[in-house]
Design an enzyme around this catalytic site. Structure first.
Site, PDB file in Angstrom:
ATOM      1  N   HIS A   1      -7.085  -5.811  -0.497  1.00 16.43           N
ATOM      2  CA  HIS A   1      -6.059  -4.661  -0.389  1.00 16.43           C
ATOM      3  C   HIS A   1      -4.738  -5.483   0.415  1.00 16.43           C
ATOM      4  CE1 HIS A   1      -3.886  -1.030  -0.567  1.00 16.43           C
ATOM      5  NE2 HIS A   1      -3.793  -0.818   0.914  1.00 16.43           N
TER       6      HIS A   1
ATOM      7  N   SER B   1       0.906  -1.302   0.002  1.00 14.75           N
ATOM      8  CA  SER B   1       0.080  -0.027  -0.013  1.00 14.75           C
ATOM      9  C   SER B   1       0.956   1.289  -0.045  1.00 14.75           C
ATOM     10  CB  SER B   1      -0.836  -0.030   1.163  1.00 14.75           C
ATOM     11  OG  SER B   1      -2.063   0.931   1.128  1.00 14.75           O
TER      12      SER B   1
ATOM     13  N   ASP C   1      -9.031  -5.300  -4.794  1.00 14.31           N
ATOM     14  CA  ASP C   1      -8.552  -4.270  -3.974  1.00 14.31           C
ATOM     15  C   ASP C   1      -9.608  -3.113  -3.866  1.00 14.31           C
ATOM     16  OD1 ASP C   1      -7.074  -1.995  -2.929  1.00 14.31           O
ATOM     17  OD2 ASP C   1      -5.343  -2.964  -3.422  1.00 14.31           O
TER      18      ASP C   1
END
Ligand code: CA
Length: 503
Positions: free
Chosen positions: A430, A182, A392
Site C-alpha cells: 500500500h 491512499s 496492496d
C-alpha cells in the site's frame, strides 16, 4: 530532461549562507504582514534544519532537511470547522507549488512529505484535513468537518497556500502540483473533479476512490473470516495459516508471468484455488476446513450487491493484510459510526449489506469520488499520474483500472494518455514497500535517483512544464534491482531477460 538538471543542479552549498541571512528576516516579517481570508497565522519561524515540533497529536517530532521558512496557520472553513496547515518555503525555490494529501481517516499533517517536497525545492503545503488525530471521532455530528475531510481541506491548501507563497517570495508560483497516496490519492482525484483549477499536475497514489464502497468492502473482508468474533469464528484464519495460503497463492500464480520471483505481475490473471489446501478430515492447523475454503473463495472474488459490482476483488499475493485480524477493521467501523449513522456504538456482529447501502446513500461530504467526468481538469491542461501497488492489502489495485475505464467511458476517450496515466506496480504494497520495485519517488524515503525516469513527481513536472509524458516509470526494489513499470492498459511482459511493456 532539463528539469532533472534543475533539481540536481549545481547550486553551491555556501550560497545558503547568503540566502539564510536575508531569508531569516523576510520569514519573520511574514508573521505581521500576512493577511489572509478567514485565516490566522499561528507561527512563523525560519528553520535551518533539524527537528521541529509538529502541530496536532499524530507524531511527536518532524524533520526539516532544507533551510526554509515555516508558516503554521489555521483557516476557518465554517462556524464549526477549521483546517490547520503548514507551508514550508525553502530558500532554494524553483517556482513550484506542492500541495499534499493525507492518509486513512486522518487528521495528520504529512510532515514527511513537507520535508520531501521542500528539499526538492517546492514550496510545500500540507493540512490536517480538518481534524486532529488518526480516527473518525471528529466527524460525529459535524457535517462541516466531513466537508473538510471529503474535499475542502485540499482546496484551502491550494488557495491559501498559494497566497502565502506569493507573499513570501514576492511573486506567484509558476506551476502547482499535488502529491498524495491512499486517502491522499482520493483527495487528489476529488480535487481534479471538483476544483480543476487548483493544480496543474496531480500524483494520486493508490486512490481510495469509490470511498463508501471501499469501506464496505473492507468491512465485508473482515466479516468473511469472522470479524468481530475473531478466533472463535469457524471461518477465522489464523496468521500461521495465512502464511500457508500466501505460499499456495504463489505456488499457483507466481510463475504465470514467466518468472518465479515471489511477485505476481498480474494478480487479475491469478485464479487461486484454495481447495488445494483442503484438509482431508478434521482441521489440523496446517490445512483449511471447508468453511475456511469458502471464506477464501469469497475474499478472492469481487464484492457484489444487488447484482451490481461494488468493489473489485482482493489482490492475490497481498495476504499480509490488516483486514484479516479477526477484529472489525477500524476505518469502516469509524466511518459507519461517526460519519454515516452518527452513533458512538454499533453492533458489528450483524454488519452486512444494509450498512453498505447506508454508507453509499448518505455519502458524507460527497466523498464517494467515483465519477468519470474529468473534462474540466483535462481541458485546462491538467495532468494526472496515478499509481497502484499490485500487492496492496487494503485497496485492491483493480479499482485503479476500474476508475481509469470509468473516465475513458465518460469522456469517450479510448486512451487517456493525453492527460491521465495509471502505473501498476507489481510486488508493491500500500503506497510503498513490498518485494517489488516499489521506490520511485512517490513519498519521502522512496527516492533512489533524482531523475524523471525514476521519480514520479519529477516525471509529472516534466509532463506539465516540458510536455514530456512518462511512458514508463522505473522503480527500485529493496535489493537494488530496477524494474520498468507500465501504464494501464499496457501489460508488463517478460522477454526472457527483462520486463517490458506491451499493448
Ligand atoms: Ca512472478
Amino acid at each position: 530532461m532539463y528539469l532533472t538538471k534543475l533539481v540536481t543542479g549545481g547550486i553551491p552549498v555556501l550560497s545558503g549562507w547568503n540566502y539564510a541571512g536575508g531569508n531569516y528576516e523576510k520569514c519573520l516579517a511574514l508573521k505581521a504582514s500576512l493577511k489572509l481570508e478567514n485565516t490566522t497565522v499561528l507561527d512563523v519561524a525560519y528553520v535551518a534544519s533539524g527537528k521541529v515540533k509538529p502541530q496536532g497529536t499524530c507524531i511527536t517530532n518532524a524533520h526539516v532537511s532544507a533551510p526554509l521558512c515555516r508558516v503554521q496557520f489555521s483557516t476557518q472553513t465554517s462556524e464549526t470547522s477549521e483546517v490547520r496547515a503548514e507551508a514550508w518555503l525553502p530558500d532554494e525555490w524553483y517556482g513550484r507549488f506542492l500541495g499534499l494529501g493525507n492518509g486513512g481517516l486522518g487528521g495528520c499533517i504529512a510532515y514527511d512529505e513537507l520535508d520531501y517536497g521542500s528539499s526538492m525545492h517546492f514550496a510545500t503545503v500540507g493540512t490536517n484535513n480538518g481534524h486532529d488525530g488518526n480516527d473518525g471521532r471528529a466527524f460525529l455530528g459535524n457535517d462541516e468537518v466531513l466537508n473538510d475531510f471529503a474535499h475542502r481541506s485540499i482546496h484551502v491548501e491550494a488557495v491559501i497556500g498559494k497566497q502565502i507563497v506569493e507573499a513570501y517570495y514576492g511573486r506567484p508560483h509558476d506551476k502547482a502540483y499535488y502529491l498524495g497516496c491512499s486517502s491522499g490519492g482520493r483527495q487528489g482525484t476529488q480535487t481534479a473533479l471538483k476544483y480543476p483549477e487548483d493544480f496543474d499536475g496531480i500524483v494520486a497514489g493508490a486512490p481510495a476512490t469509490d470511498f463508501n464502497h471501499l469501506q464496505h468492502w473492507r468491512g465485508m473482508m473482515g466479516r468473511t473470516i469472522g470479524a468481530p468474533e475473531g478466533a472463535s469464528s469457524p471461518a477465522f484464519i489464523p496468521p500461521a495459516l495465512w502464511m500457508l495460503v500466501a505460499a499456495e497463492v504463489l505456488a499457483q500464480c507466481d510463475g504465470l508471468d514467466g518468472v518465479r520471483d515471489g511477485i505476481i505481475t498480474e494478480p487479475d490473471a491469478c485464479t487461486f484455488r484454495p481447495e488445494a489446501l483442503l484438509c482431508r478430515g478434521e482441521g489440523s492447523g496446517k490445512c483449511l476446513t471447508l468453511t475456511q475454503v469458502d471464506a477464501l473463495r469469497t475474499i478472492y472474488a469481487p464484492l457484489y450487491g444487488d447484482g451490481e459490482l461494488l468493489y473489485p476483488r482482493f489482490d492475490p499475493g497481498a495476504e499480509d493484510s490488516p483486514l484479516f485480524s479477526g477484529k472489525f477493521p477500524p476505518y469502516p467501523e469509524d466511518w459507519l459510526r461517526f460519519a454515516v449513522l452518527n452513533v458512538t456504538d454499533f453492533d458489528f456482529s450483524t454488519y452486512g449489506a444494509v450498512e453498505g447501502r447506508a454508507m453509499e446513500a448518505v455519502n458524507p461530504g460527497g466523498i464517494a469520488t467515483f465519477e468519470g467526468d474529468l473534462s474540466g481538469f483535462r481541458d485546462r491542461g491538467g495532468k494526472l499520474i496515478s499509481y497502484h501497488g499490485r500487492m496492496d492489502p487494503v485497496i485492491p489495485s483493480g479499482n485503479s483500472k476500474r476508475v481509469y475505464d470509468l473516465v475513458a467511458r465518460t469522456l469517450r476517450m479510448p486512451s487517456l494518455d493525453d492527460f491521465y496515466r495509471t502505473f501498476l506496480v507489481p510486488g508493491m504494497g500500500h503506497c510503498k514497500g513490498g518485494p517489488g520495485a516499489a521506490s520511485f519517488g512517490q513519498l519521502e524515503g522512496t527516492t533512489t535517483k533524482n531523475l524523471s525516469s525514476h521519480n514520479i513527481l519529477l516525471a509529472l513536472v516534466d509532463w506539465v512544464e516540458g510536455g514530456v509524458a512518462p511512458d514508463t516509470i522505473v522503480g527500485t526494489a529493496p535489493d537494488g534491482k530496477e524494474r520498468t513499470h507500465c501504464r494501464y492498459p499496457m501489460r508488463s511482459v517478460w522477454d526472457g531477460e527483462n520486463f517490458g511493456c506491451e499493448n
